[in-house]
Write a protein that holds these residues in place. Sequence first.
Motif, PDB file in Angstrom:
ATOM      1  N   SER A 131       0.825  -1.147   0.053  1.00  0.00           N
ATOM      2  CA  SER A 131       0.007   0.080   0.091  1.00  0.00           C
ATOM      3  C   SER A 131       0.786   1.155   0.027  1.00  0.00           C
ATOM      4  O   SER A 131       1.678   1.352   0.796  1.00  0.00           O
ATOM      5  CB  SER A 131      -0.671  -0.102   1.208  1.00  0.00           C
ATOM      6  N   GLN A 132       0.499   2.302  -0.863  1.00  0.00           N
ATOM      7  CA  GLN A 132       1.357   3.554  -0.982  1.00  0.00           C
ATOM      8  C   GLN A 132       0.239   4.560  -1.231  1.00  0.00           C
ATOM      9  O   GLN A 132      -0.810   4.365  -1.518  1.00  0.00           O
ATOM     10  CB  GLN A 132       2.157   3.317  -2.026  1.00  0.00           C
ATOM     11  N   SER A 133       1.000   5.687  -0.498  1.00  0.00           N
ATOM     12  CA  SER A 133       0.145   6.924  -0.407  1.00  0.00           C
ATOM     13  C   SER A 133      -0.048   7.611  -2.079  1.00  0.00           C
ATOM     14  O   SER A 133      -1.104   8.413  -2.245  1.00  0.00           O
ATOM     15  CB  SER A 133       0.497   7.860   0.381  1.00  0.00           C
ATOM     16  N   VAL A 134       0.789   7.241  -3.010  1.00  0.00           N
ATOM     17  CA  VAL A 134       0.451   7.956  -3.958  1.00  0.00           C
ATOM     18  C   VAL A 134       0.261   6.865  -5.277  1.00  0.00           C
ATOM     19  O   VAL A 134       1.107   5.851  -5.197  1.00  0.00           O
ATOM     20  CB  VAL A 134       2.093   8.583  -4.378  1.00  0.00           C
ATOM     21  N   SER A 135      -0.555   7.000  -6.116  1.00  0.00           N
ATOM     22  CA  SER A 135      -0.980   5.597  -6.797  1.00  0.00           C
ATOM     23  C   SER A 135       0.059   5.578  -8.061  1.00  0.00           C
ATOM     24  O   SER A 135       0.662   6.302  -8.443  1.00  0.00           O
ATOM     25  CB  SER A 135      -2.264   6.049  -7.668  1.00  0.00           C
ATOM     26  N   GLY A 136       0.029   4.267  -8.198  1.00  0.00           N
ATOM     27  CA  GLY A 136       1.301   3.818  -9.481  1.00  0.00           C
ATOM     28  C   GLY A 136       0.209   3.511 -10.643  1.00  0.00           C
ATOM     29  O   GLY A 136      -0.875   3.561 -10.463  1.00  0.00           O
ATOM     30  N   THR A 137       0.833   2.782 -11.587  1.00  0.00           N
ATOM     31  CA  THR A 137       0.238   2.307 -12.697  1.00  0.00           C
ATOM     32  C   THR A 137      -0.756   1.162 -12.400  1.00  0.00           C
ATOM     33  O   THR A 137      -1.748   0.778 -12.899  1.00  0.00           O
ATOM     34  CB  THR A 137       1.018   1.915 -14.088  1.00  0.00           C
ATOM     35  N   ILE A 156      -0.787  -0.143  -8.721  1.00  0.00           N
ATOM     36  CA  ILE A 156      -1.211  -0.012  -7.404  1.00  0.00           C
ATOM     37  C   ILE A 156      -1.931   1.223  -7.204  1.00  0.00           C
ATOM     38  O   ILE A 156      -1.465   2.395  -7.392  1.00  0.00           O
ATOM     39  CB  ILE A 156       0.053  -0.093  -6.375  1.00  0.00           C
ATOM     40  N   ALA A 157      -3.144   0.951  -6.740  1.00  0.00           N
ATOM     41  CA  ALA A 157      -3.927   2.225  -6.549  1.00  0.00           C
ATOM     42  C   ALA A 157      -3.684   2.858  -5.045  1.00  0.00           C
ATOM     43  O   ALA A 157      -2.692   2.361  -4.140  1.00  0.00           O
ATOM     44  CB  ALA A 157      -5.532   1.915  -6.276  1.00  0.00           C
TER      45      ALA A 157
END
Length: 199
Positions: free
Chosen positions: A112-118, A120-121
Amino acid sequence: MSNIKANFPWLVPLLAVLCLWGTSLHVASESKDKEIRSSSDSTALQHEVTFQRNPDYACVQCHKDEENKLAGAHKDVINPHNNRSMTCIDCHTSISPSHRDGAKDVVKFDHSQSVSGTSIAASSIEWITKQNEACETCHEPTQLQEANWTHDVHARDLTCSSCHTVHPETDPMKGLTSKAAIDTCVDCHTDQRLAKEKE
């Protein structure tokens, strides 16, 4: 000589009576001593043995691995808070009876991350913090920062399980060369940049 032979049959029962009388006096004095000791020593420790079921038993009925126990790097670790072996609920917190019905009462560890990736939301800071707090009960932030500066930078923007595996045979980050570590940074930040460009 004849007097000794005549009194001999009385001698054996007399000795037996004296032995029994002496034994009874000894037993009586011992029990009296025990009563005095137990009444005078009210602070004596009493040890009570209580049987404790395996705290992971219910978990491994559904979540099984090869050995029916906690796998990987955490399986032989002693919990520093209670000096016992690690259990599932030490990390995943308490589990309610409604857990099998999908209740969100268990801390699950994922990327889980606070900034979305391509792919990973973005996740909420609260969810990231909840996961990381479970890790930080044993892995103290100051020690993590000393081990690697990236722990401090990503503490609230990225879950620990984004880089580390919770049940690893070997942790993917341990023993990583500096080049491989930089590649990990570049891959993640490039993915986030590409996601922003798509917006």
